[in-house]
Design a protein around this motif. Structure first.
Motif, PDB file in Angstrom:
ATOM      1  N   GLU A  22      -7.237   3.109 -41.207  1.00  0.00           N
ATOM      2  CA  GLU A  22      -5.961   2.573 -40.754  1.00  0.00           C
ATOM      3  C   GLU A  22      -4.793   3.232 -41.480  1.00  0.00           C
ATOM      4  N   ALA A  23      -5.018   3.759 -42.669  1.00  0.00           N
ATOM      5  CA  ALA A  23      -3.948   4.374 -43.434  1.00  0.00           C
ATOM      6  C   ALA A  23      -3.380   5.591 -42.712  1.00  0.00           C
ATOM      7  N   MET A  24      -4.122   6.181 -41.808  1.00  0.00           N
ATOM      8  CA  MET A  24      -3.649   7.337 -41.058  1.00  0.00           C
ATOM      9  C   MET A  24      -2.728   6.920 -39.915  1.00  0.00           C
ATOM     10  N   LEU A  25      -2.686   5.671 -39.609  1.00  0.00           N
ATOM     11  CA  LEU A  25      -1.909   5.168 -38.482  1.00  0.00           C
ATOM     12  C   LEU A  25      -0.672   4.457 -39.013  1.00  0.00           C
ATOM     13  N   THR A  26       0.500   4.851 -38.536  1.00  0.00           N
ATOM     14  CA  THR A  26       1.716   4.177 -38.974  1.00  0.00           C
ATOM     15  C   THR A  26       1.845   2.830 -38.262  1.00  0.00           C
ATOM     16  N   ALA A  27       2.766   2.011 -38.744  1.00  0.00           N
ATOM     17  CA  ALA A  27       3.046   0.731 -38.083  1.00  0.00           C
ATOM     18  C   ALA A  27       3.510   0.981 -36.650  1.00  0.00           C
ATOM     19  N   LYS A  28       4.269   2.028 -36.456  1.00  0.00           N
ATOM     20  CA  LYS A  28       4.763   2.362 -35.116  1.00  0.00           C
ATOM     21  C   LYS A  28       3.598   2.622 -34.157  1.00  0.00           C
ATOM     22  N   GLY A  29       2.629   3.418 -34.598  1.00  0.00           N
ATOM     23  CA  GLY A  29       1.461   3.703 -33.765  1.00  0.00           C
ATOM     24  C   GLY A  29       0.633   2.458 -33.499  1.00  0.00           C
ATOM     25  N   LYS A  30       0.427   1.676 -34.543  1.00  0.00           N
ATOM     26  CA  LYS A  30      -0.349   0.437 -34.413  1.00  0.00           C
ATOM     27  C   LYS A  30       0.324  -0.528 -33.441  1.00  0.00           C
ATOM     28  N   TYR A  31       1.628  -0.746 -33.609  1.00  0.00           N
ATOM     29  CA  TYR A  31       2.346  -1.676 -32.743  1.00  0.00           C
ATOM     30  C   TYR A  31       2.432  -1.154 -31.310  1.00  0.00           C
ATOM     31  N   GLY A  32       2.534   0.150 -31.163  1.00  0.00           N
ATOM     32  CA  GLY A  32       2.530   0.727 -29.819  1.00  0.00           C
ATOM     33  C   GLY A  32       1.224   0.439 -29.099  1.00  0.00           C
ATOM     34  N   LEU A  33       0.111   0.608 -29.796  1.00  0.00           N
ATOM     35  CA  LEU A  33      -1.192   0.307 -29.205  1.00  0.00           C
ATOM     36  C   LEU A  33      -1.308  -1.184 -28.881  1.00  0.00           C
ATOM     37  N   LYS A  34      -0.835  -2.039 -29.800  1.00  0.00           N
ATOM     38  CA  LYS A  34      -0.888  -3.484 -29.552  1.00  0.00           C
ATOM     39  C   LYS A  34      -0.077  -3.856 -28.306  1.00  0.00           C
ATOM     40  N   ALA A  35       1.092  -3.271 -28.147  1.00  0.00           N
ATOM     41  CA  ALA A  35       1.928  -3.551 -26.982  1.00  0.00           C
ATOM     42  C   ALA A  35       1.247  -3.083 -25.699  1.00  0.00           C
ATOM     43  N   LEU A  36       0.606  -1.931 -25.736  1.00  0.00           N
ATOM     44  CA  LEU A  36      -0.085  -1.418 -24.548  1.00  0.00           C
ATOM     45  C   LEU A  36      -1.282  -2.286 -24.181  1.00  0.00           C
ATOM     46  N   VAL A  37      -2.010  -2.757 -25.181  1.00  0.00           N
ATOM     47  CA  VAL A  37      -3.130  -3.666 -24.919  1.00  0.00           C
ATOM     48  C   VAL A  37      -2.606  -4.945 -24.265  1.00  0.00           C
ATOM     49  N   TYR A  38      -1.492  -5.448 -24.751  1.00  0.00           N
ATOM     50  CA  TYR A  38      -0.889  -6.648 -24.155  1.00  0.00           C
ATOM     51  C   TYR A  38      -0.521  -6.388 -22.696  1.00  0.00           C
ATOM     52  N   LEU A  39       0.160  -5.275 -22.441  1.00  0.00           N
ATOM     53  CA  LEU A  39       0.569  -4.951 -21.066  1.00  0.00           C
ATOM     54  C   LEU A  39      -0.641  -4.722 -20.160  1.00  0.00           C
ATOM     55  N   ALA A  40      -1.690  -4.153 -20.700  1.00  0.00           N
ATOM     56  CA  ALA A  40      -2.898  -3.905 -19.902  1.00  0.00           C
ATOM     57  C   ALA A  40      -3.577  -5.210 -19.499  1.00  0.00           C
ATOM     58  N   GLY A  41      -3.338  -6.271 -20.265  1.00  0.00           N
ATOM     59  CA  GLY A  41      -3.927  -7.576 -19.960  1.00  0.00           C
ATOM     60  C   GLY A  41      -3.184  -8.349 -18.879  1.00  0.00           C
ATOM     61  N   LEU A  42      -2.038  -7.820 -18.442  1.00  0.00           N
ATOM     62  CA  LEU A  42      -1.276  -8.497 -17.385  1.00  0.00           C
ATOM     63  C   LEU A  42      -1.919  -8.272 -16.024  1.00  0.00           C
ATOM     64  N   GLU A  43      -1.615  -9.153 -15.099  1.00  0.00           N
ATOM     65  CA  GLU A  43      -2.054  -8.970 -13.720  1.00  0.00           C
ATOM     66  C   GLU A  43      -1.417  -7.709 -13.165  1.00  0.00           C
ATOM     67  N   ALA A  44      -2.127  -6.993 -12.312  1.00  0.00           N
ATOM     68  CA  ALA A  44      -1.603  -5.759 -11.720  1.00  0.00           C
ATOM     69  C   ALA A  44      -0.244  -6.012 -11.071  1.00  0.00           C
ATOM     70  N   GLY A  45       0.722  -5.150 -11.392  1.00  0.00           N
ATOM     71  CA  GLY A  45       2.062  -5.274 -10.836  1.00  0.00           C
ATOM     72  C   GLY A  45       2.984  -6.209 -11.587  1.00  0.00           C
ATOM     73  N   SER A  46       2.454  -6.943 -12.547  1.00  0.00           N
ATOM     74  CA  SER A  46       3.269  -7.875 -13.331  1.00  0.00           C
ATOM     75  C   SER A  46       4.003  -7.136 -14.441  1.00  0.00           C
TER      76      SER A  46
END
Length: 161
Positions: A22-46
């Motif tokens: 995890e030390a190789m990943l900045t907070a920016k990269g980590k939070y970006g991935l977390k946000a994308l995982v959240y968006l991927a969990g939305l219903e299609a088109g939402s």
């Protein structure tokens, strides 16, 4: 495929047990991935508003806005204004690879500049780049990391829940 990726991570940890991945990943990269995982969990088109994503992912709204702006510029997310507006993935979760996201937000995957393919800079203290054991080792770490992250999609991350 996901199981082989996680097996590769285990092998990397066995080879370098003192390396905290995890030390190789900045907070920016980590939070970006977390946000994308959240968006991927939305219903299609939402869509989801930034404050909704920030709250669900425990990320500062101001920092998240900057991250989402970079992801939008890279064509990973898109935004819609007005009623029903917000953020959504610009591509299918399976088409968004973690390696691309991390490079977009954090830059090269290499742990040191002399091992980078895209942002190479020689070390000031190195007498022979061709014979440097540290550079060769960090190039192996870079290749192993890229091999894992370039195969891992946002969909794969969700499937591991």
């Amino acid at each position: 495929m996901v199981h082989s990726i996680y097996r590769s991570i285990s092998l990397l940890e066995e080879v370098s047990p003192s390396v905290e991945l995890e030390a190789m990943l900045t907070a920016k990269g980590k939070y970006g991935l977390k946000a994308l995982v959240y968006l991927a969990g939305l219903e299609a088109g939402s869509t989801a508003h930034g404050n909704e994503i920030a709250k669900a992912s425990n990320i500062s709204k101001k920092f998240l806005d900057a991250i989402l702006s970079e992801l939008r510029s890279a064509g990973i997310v898109k935004s819609r204004r007005g009623p029903g507006g917000g953020y959504m993935l610009a591509r299918a979760p399976r088409a968004i690879k973690a390696g691309f996201v991390i490079r977009t937000l954090d830059g090269p995957l290499a742990p040191i500049a002399c091992a980078s393919r895209t942002a190479y800079r020689p070390c000031r203290d190195c007498k022979s780049v061709a014979n440097c054991e540290v550079r060769r080792t960090m190039a192996m770490v870079r290749d192993a990391t890229a091999n894992i992250l370039d195969k891992l999609s946002i969909a794969d991350m969700i499937e591991q829940r």
